[in-house]
Design an enzyme around this catalytic site. Structure first.
Site, short mmCIF file in Angstrom:
data_model
loop_
_atom_site.label_atom_id
_atom_site.label_comp_id
_atom_site.label_asym_id
_atom_site.label_seq_id
_atom_site.Cartn_x
_atom_site.Cartn_y
_atom_site.Cartn_z
N HIS A 269 0.83 -1.21 0.00
CA HIS A 269 0.00 0.00 0.00
C HIS A 269 0.86 1.26 0.00
O HIS A 269 0.61 2.22 -0.76
CB HIS A 269 -0.91 -0.03 1.23
CG HIS A 269 -1.79 1.17 1.35
ND1 HIS A 269 -1.40 2.31 2.05
CD2 HIS A 269 -3.03 1.44 0.85
CE1 HIS A 269 -2.37 3.21 1.98
NE2 HIS A 269 -3.37 2.71 1.27
N ASN A 370 6.55 -17.80 -20.23
CA ASN A 370 7.99 -18.01 -20.40
C ASN A 370 8.27 -18.71 -21.72
O ASN A 370 9.22 -18.36 -22.45
CB ASN A 370 8.53 -18.83 -19.23
CG ASN A 370 10.03 -19.02 -19.32
OD1 ASN A 370 10.78 -18.06 -19.27
ND2 ASN A 370 10.46 -20.27 -19.48
N ALA A 371 7.42 -19.72 -22.08
CA ALA A 371 7.59 -20.39 -23.37
C ALA A 371 7.24 -19.46 -24.52
O ALA A 371 7.92 -19.45 -25.57
CB ALA A 371 6.71 -21.64 -23.41
N ARG A 373 7.58 -16.29 -24.72
CA ARG A 373 8.55 -15.23 -24.92
C ARG A 373 9.69 -15.67 -25.84
O ARG A 373 10.32 -14.84 -26.48
CB ARG A 373 9.10 -14.79 -23.56
CG ARG A 373 9.97 -13.54 -23.62
CD ARG A 373 10.36 -13.08 -22.23
NE ARG A 373 9.20 -12.64 -21.46
CZ ARG A 373 8.74 -13.27 -20.39
NH1 ARG A 373 9.34 -14.37 -19.95
NH2 ARG A 373 7.68 -12.81 -19.75
N GLY A 425 12.28 -8.44 -17.03
CA GLY A 425 11.55 -8.63 -15.79
C GLY A 425 12.50 -8.78 -14.62
O GLY A 425 13.59 -8.22 -14.60
N GLY A 429 9.79 -15.47 -12.42
CA GLY A 429 8.70 -16.25 -13.00
C GLY A 429 8.75 -17.71 -12.63
O GLY A 429 7.77 -18.28 -12.11
N LEU A 430 9.88 -18.38 -12.88
CA LEU A 430 9.99 -19.80 -12.56
C LEU A 430 10.05 -20.03 -11.06
O LEU A 430 9.57 -21.06 -10.56
CB LEU A 430 11.23 -20.39 -13.23
CG LEU A 430 11.16 -20.50 -14.76
CD1 LEU A 430 12.47 -21.06 -15.31
CD2 LEU A 430 10.00 -21.38 -15.19
#
Length: 462
Positions: A269, A370-371, A373, A425, A429-430
């Site tokens: 916040h 991810n794939a 990209r 990024g 992700g993974l």
């Protein structure tokens, strides 16, 4: 080298050999041993009881049954030998009336005489008939005449024929007079009482195992991120102690998660408030290349903040519920196609699985994005059996080197070669995907895809 050193060396060598033999025997029997606690506990009870009963039965058979049978057989043969002596010593009793009366009244034997040579041919000997062996041995030792016996032809009588000089003496004796007949009763009571004890033990053991199974189910459900309903400590003191420890651990983990979630909500916040101010101030400054670059930095900072918070928050607060996995995979295929990629979906088995739907969708979405990209074609396959839900995401991209497939799950790690799973990024992700899979009790592995790129496999217990 002293005598003591030599002795210690021999002891060590013998100890190593015993340990090696014990290891070999243990490995040989390990494949035959049951794996469940219930089966092993039953085995612990049954094996000693069977061994004890076998030893008791063996001692009884050897020292009681065999000994008593031999003595009874010897007494019957002695009576028959006495009758033969009376037959020889009192030829004046032509019709043998006195001999028959003495045998019937005093010795409980039935005697008659057959013509000489009336001897049946020898029959096959019973393999495990102790009475036949004892009678044959005693007749050969005490009478030393040709004989023929039948110990199996009649249920309660034993027939003995002795060849005399001018006749054949036929004697019928009660089987109980020459044989320890109470053995069957002993065996019946031994097996009967053992069976009753085993049944009582099985029922009692089952009640003792149930609390352990409930504790295991509760721990497994909690490990899969599911709510543990109607669980309370039961059973023996040690099991109750373990159950209390599990409940306390569960409470501490949930309390820590709640505190972390509350802290992250506050941080989120505050940071979002500051970023909103930046966006408003940039909007008031007008348009220029410098302002556009700053807006891009602020947007990237917002995206990074969302990734950080998602990684730290995990899937806390969401409740596992039955979810149609095939529909979720179709939504992922639609998202990939809207972004200009070719995607296919197939699912085998019952599609409804109890999971945290939003968390699992984020996990699979990270793998698909991810794939997407780094590849043009994506294939999503789901399979559910009685134990696991398995989802694979295949692509035709450059892949990840085998030696780096475990490293890429580390937070903030970004590859510079071939495949950058979070280009532009944060490198989470993974890491987020694996964290969600493990919170369901499963995991994610990477491998080679049949399409030539990377295969990401998610396996979650059902």
């Amino acid at each position: 080298m002293t005598t003591l050193d030599t002795g210690l060396t021999l002891i060590r060598t013998a100890s190593r050999r015993v340990s090696r033999v014990n290891s070999i025997v243990g490995n040989a029997f390990k494949g035959w041993m049951p794996t469940g606690l219930y089966a092993r506990a039953l085995l612990i009870m049954i094996v000693p009881m069977v061994i004890l009963q076998t030893v008791v039965a063996g001692v009884f058979m050897e020292r009681h049954w065999n000994t008593v049978t031999r003595r009874l057989s010897a007494a019957v043969v002695q009576d028959v030998a006495a009758l033969i002596e009376i037959y020889k010593g009192y030829p004046q009793d032509k019709d043998r009336t006195t001999l028959r009366r003495i045998a019937q009244q005093r010795l409980n034997l039935v005697v008659d005489f057959l013509p000489a040579g009336d001897m049946p041919p020898p029959g096959p000997k019973p393999f495990f008939n102790l009475l036949d062996q004892s009678l044959s041995s005693q007749i050969g030792r005490q009478i030393s005449r040709p004989f023929w016996i039948d110990t199996v032809g009649r249920s309660n009588l034993v027939e003995i024929r002795i060849a005399l000089d001018d006749a054949v003496m036929r004697v019928f004796a009660q089987r109980g007079a020459a044989y320890a007949s109470n053995t069957d009763i002993f065996l019946f009571w031994m097996v009967g009482t053992s069976s009753i004890l085993l049944i009582v033990s099985v029922l009692f053991l089952r009640n003792q195992i149930k609390p352990i199974l409930r504790l295991a189910d509760a721990a497994e459900s909690f490990g899969k991120g599911r709510e543990v309903h109607n669980f309370r400590p039961r059973g023996a003191r040690e099991v109750r102690r373990a159950a209390h420890a599990f409940l306390e651990m569960k409470s501490r983990i949930e309390r820590a998660m709640e505190q972390r979630t509350a802290m992250l909500a506050g941080v989120s916040h505050d940071l979002r408030t500051i970023l909103t101010r930046f966006k408003l101030e940039l909007a008031l400054l007008g348009d220029s290349p410098e302002i556009d670059a700053m807006r891009k930095d602020v947007d990237e900072m917002s995206h990074m903040l969302e990734d950080y918070l998602a990684f730290a928050r995990g899937d806390n607060g969401e409740i596992a519920q039955p979810t149609d996995i095939s529909n979720a995979l179709e939504e992922l295929r639609g998202d990939a196609e809207r972004n200009g990629h070719s995607a296919t979906v197939s699912f085998h088995g019952l599609p409804v699985v109890t999971v945290k739907p939003q968390a699992l969708k984020r996990c699979l979405g990270n793998l698909v994005s991810n794939a997407a990209r780094h590849a043009d074609a994506i294939a999503i396959t789901g399979h559910r059996d009685h134990r696991y839900l398995t989802i694979t995401v295949d692509d035709d991209g450059p892949g990840i080197p085998a030696e780096m497939r475990e490293e890429v799950f580390k937070p903030f790690l970004r590859l510079d070669d071939a495949r950058n799973q979070d280009e532009g990024g944060t490198g989470l992700g993974l890491a987020i995907a694996r964290d969600i899979a493990r919170s369901h009790g499963g995991d994610i592995t990477l491998g080679d895809s049949p399409m030539g790129g990377l295969r990401a496999s998610v396996r979650i217990p059902v």
